[in-house]
Design an enzyme around this catalytic site. Structure first.
Site, PDB file in Angstrom:
ATOM      1  N   ASP A  36     -10.496   0.871  -4.398  1.00 26.67           N
ATOM      2  CA  ASP A  36     -10.213   0.393  -3.391  1.00 26.67           C
ATOM      3  C   ASP A  36     -10.915   0.161  -2.362  1.00 26.67           C
ATOM      4  O   ASP A  36     -12.393  -0.445  -2.680  1.00 26.67           O
ATOM      5  CB  ASP A  36     -10.160   2.082  -2.264  1.00 26.67           C
ATOM      6  CG  ASP A  36      -8.506   2.087  -2.613  1.00 26.67           C
ATOM      7  OD1 ASP A  36      -7.975   1.261  -3.157  1.00 26.67           O
ATOM      8  OD2 ASP A  36      -8.038   3.792  -2.911  1.00 26.67           O
ATOM      9  N   LYS A  58      -7.514  -3.660  -0.025  1.00 23.59           N
ATOM     10  CA  LYS A  58      -7.005  -4.866   1.361  1.00 23.59           C
ATOM     11  C   LYS A  58      -7.548  -6.024   0.608  1.00 23.59           C
ATOM     12  O   LYS A  58      -8.850  -6.105   0.413  1.00 23.59           O
ATOM     13  CB  LYS A  58      -7.138  -4.145   2.138  1.00 23.59           C
ATOM     14  CG  LYS A  58      -6.188  -3.463   2.889  1.00 23.59           C
ATOM     15  CD  LYS A  58      -5.888  -2.752   3.991  1.00 23.59           C
ATOM     16  CE  LYS A  58      -5.419  -1.375   4.412  1.00 23.59           C
ATOM     17  NZ  LYS A  58      -5.289  -0.594   5.406  1.00 23.59           N
ATOM     18  N   MET A 173      -6.059   7.301  10.345  1.00 19.81           N
ATOM     19  CA  MET A 173      -5.752   6.145   9.988  1.00 19.81           C
ATOM     20  C   MET A 173      -4.488   5.838  10.793  1.00 19.81           C
ATOM     21  O   MET A 173      -3.433   5.491  10.970  1.00 19.81           O
ATOM     22  CB  MET A 173      -3.969   5.878   8.596  1.00 19.81           C
ATOM     23  CG  MET A 173      -5.209   5.973   7.487  1.00 19.81           C
ATOM     24  SD  MET A 173      -3.463   6.087   5.941  1.00 19.81           S
ATOM     25  CE  MET A 173      -3.419   7.970   6.402  1.00 19.81           C
TER      26      MET A 173
END
Ligand code: SAH
Length: 510
Positions: A36, A58, A173
């Site tokens: 990740d 991402k 988050m």
């Protein structure tokens, strides 16, 4: 369980040293590593050279692969018989969607294992000097998603219960929701004066912490421009940071330092700098290789008995000499009555590894001092001296010994070659002004660094240079640079101290 299985491994919060021993072992054995955005690149580099590395994090805000895509990828790879490590930031089962991946493995009938990791909420807090529980202040800890906005109608979060929590709350988050989160907490009765913090990139050298109260944190967060990844910590424990902020107070915290050394030697310097909180980028500027022409060294070994002294000026010189001795089917007894001088404690340590002690060790590691030390042990006139050194070693030592009347054999025991790996990354970091220091531990590191990195680009960046001693400094001066720090004792520790002193002097001046 091994081949054809999926390992859901927690990589820890960011600092690569915070992975578990089990996790590290699996990464180093995996056939496939699926990782990740939040996983340290240094951990990924610990995989086998032939392992397949797949990034699923991402890219410019978007995930490269959907969760369904990741699930399918893991299963497909495991079905080929591969040992698949799914490396995830923090803990795989804390907001990591690890549960979904494990369920997928069960569904597909594939064996799996979960290796817990240190979750960011606890670790970032610890590195910001905030214990998540503390006697008399917080007896409970809640890990909460900050992703669901409180006004969301289908939100699972019960803000009324959270406001009554009375312990520590850590929101993951939640950077873009700081305001609605704080407002909902106070709207449901939490005291607006409750301390609160936002910690970004916790446990890494990029860590940044801002502190306020539940009332002020939204404005503080906005003004600071803090972006993800960050955790919001709410609770009385945040106030302990004032006393316990250990990590961000380290003298080299937030400093990125490029270490230019031969690959095999970088780790001591890197470790010492990291102990002081620096972010180290290792650029292997030189490689140590055997001499192109080893005849002079072999001849010297054939005539060892003719030498009165051997002067070792580096650990590599010791290695090169003893390798050649070994190749000649000899061992240290061949040195007989020949006296030995070592320059620097590391060189002496390497010699000790061969069961030998030096007869002389100069207090300062400069040529005239070395010659004076030998002369003090007996007149050098007519003495034969062997100097097994690098192909690039400067001549001044030879001249200083010759000036004392000695006959000196300067032989190449090892060669230093440029190693350009990493130079491109250094150039990028320099262009972005993201390098604070470059360290030089020998003349050859200076030469090889500037062979790989354009001096003009170094001059254009606001980077500082640190030198291990006068010889290295002279080489820097010849290249048109003045070091900002020079070690007082010409050792790795001395070099680190010089950088710390320079930063400290500045800190107290500002
Ligand atoms: N499984 C992870 C969490 C993944 S969710 C864990 O256990 O830590 C991603 C969120 O974790 C980010 O939005 C941020 O809130 C938090 N996070 C991850 N790494 C972080 C770090 N180094 N510093 C601060 N927050 C971090």
């Amino acid at each position: 369980m091994n081949k054809g299985s999926i390992y859901l491994v927690g990589a820890g919060p960011g600092d690569p040293g915070l992975i578990t021993v089990r996790g590290m072992d699996l990464v180093s054995r995996a056939d496939v590593v699926v990782y990740d955005y939040l996983v340290s690149p240094r951990l990924v580099r610990c995989a086998r050279d032939d392992a397949e590395l797949i990034y699923v994090g991402k890219k410019a805000g978007k995930h490269t692969l959907s969760q369904d895509g990741i699930n399918k990828l893991l299963v497909d790879k495991a079905r080929t018989g591969a040992m698949v490590v799914r490396l995830k930031g923090g803990d795989p089962f804390v907001f990591g969607r690890g549960g979904e991946e494990a369920l997928e493995a069960v569904e597909a009938g594939i064996a799996f294992e979960v290796v817990p990791g240190i979750t960011a909420g606890v670790a970032a807090a610890a590195y910001a000097g905030i214990p998540v529980t503390h006697r008399t202040i917080a007896s409970n800890l809640g890990l909460v998603t900050g992703h669901e906005t409180p006004d969301k109608t289908d939100s699972d979060l019960d803000f009324e219960a959270l406001a009554k929590w009375r312990g520590t709350l850590v929101f993951y988050m939640g950077v873009s929701n700081v305001e609605p989160i704080c407002q909902s907490l106070t709207a449901h009765g939490l005291d607006g004066q409750t301390p609160a913090a936002l910690v970004r990139w916790g446990t890494t050298s990029r860590q940044r912490t801002v502190v306020g109260t539940v009332d002020t944190l939204p404005a503080v967060a906005r003004d600071s421009g803090i972006e993800p990844p960050a955790v919001i910590i709410v609770g009385g424990v945040v106030a302990l940071r004032e006393k316990l902020n250990w990590f961000e107070r380290r003298p080299l915290f937030g400093r990125r330092i490029v270490v230019t050394r031969a690959r095999t030697q970088a780790s001591t310097l890197t470790g010492r700098l990291e102990d002081f909180g620096a972010d180290v980028f290792e650029m292997p500027a030189i490689q140590i290789v055997p001499p192109d022409d080893d005849q002079p060294l072999r001849d010297a070994i054939d005539n060892l008995a003719s030498f009165d002294w051997i002067v070792f000026t580096s650990a590599n010189g010791v290695e090169g000499f003893f390798d050649a001795l070994d190749q000649a089917d000899l061992d240290s007894r061949a040195l007989g009555a020949t006296r030995i001088c070592t320059v620097g404690p590391v060189t002496a340590e390497r010699l000790a590894g061969r069961g030998l002690r030096p007869d002389a060790q100069p207090a300062k590691f400069v040529s005239t001092e070395i010659a004076a030390t030998l002369a003090a042990a007996g007149d050098l006139a007519g003495q034969n001296i062997l100097c097994p050194r690098s192909d690039l070693a400067p001549r001044d030592l030879i001249d200083a010994l010759t000036a004392q009347g000695a006959t000196v054999q300067d032989v190449t025991a090892y060669c230093t070659r440029p190693d350009c790996a990493g130079a491109e990354q250094v150039l990028e970091l320099l262009a972005d002004d993201e390098v604070h220091w470059v360290t030089f531990t020998s003349s050859s590191t200076v030469k090889n660094f500037f062979d790989a990195v354009d001096p003009a680009k170094v001059r254009a960046a606001s980077v500082r240079l640190a030198s291990i001693g006068p010889v290295t400094t002279q080489t820097l001066t010849d290249a048109g640079f003045t070091p900002d720090a020079q070690a007082k004792t010409h050792t790795i520790d001395g070099l680190v101290d010089a950088i710390v002193d320079c930063e400290g002097a500045e800190g107290s001046a500002s």
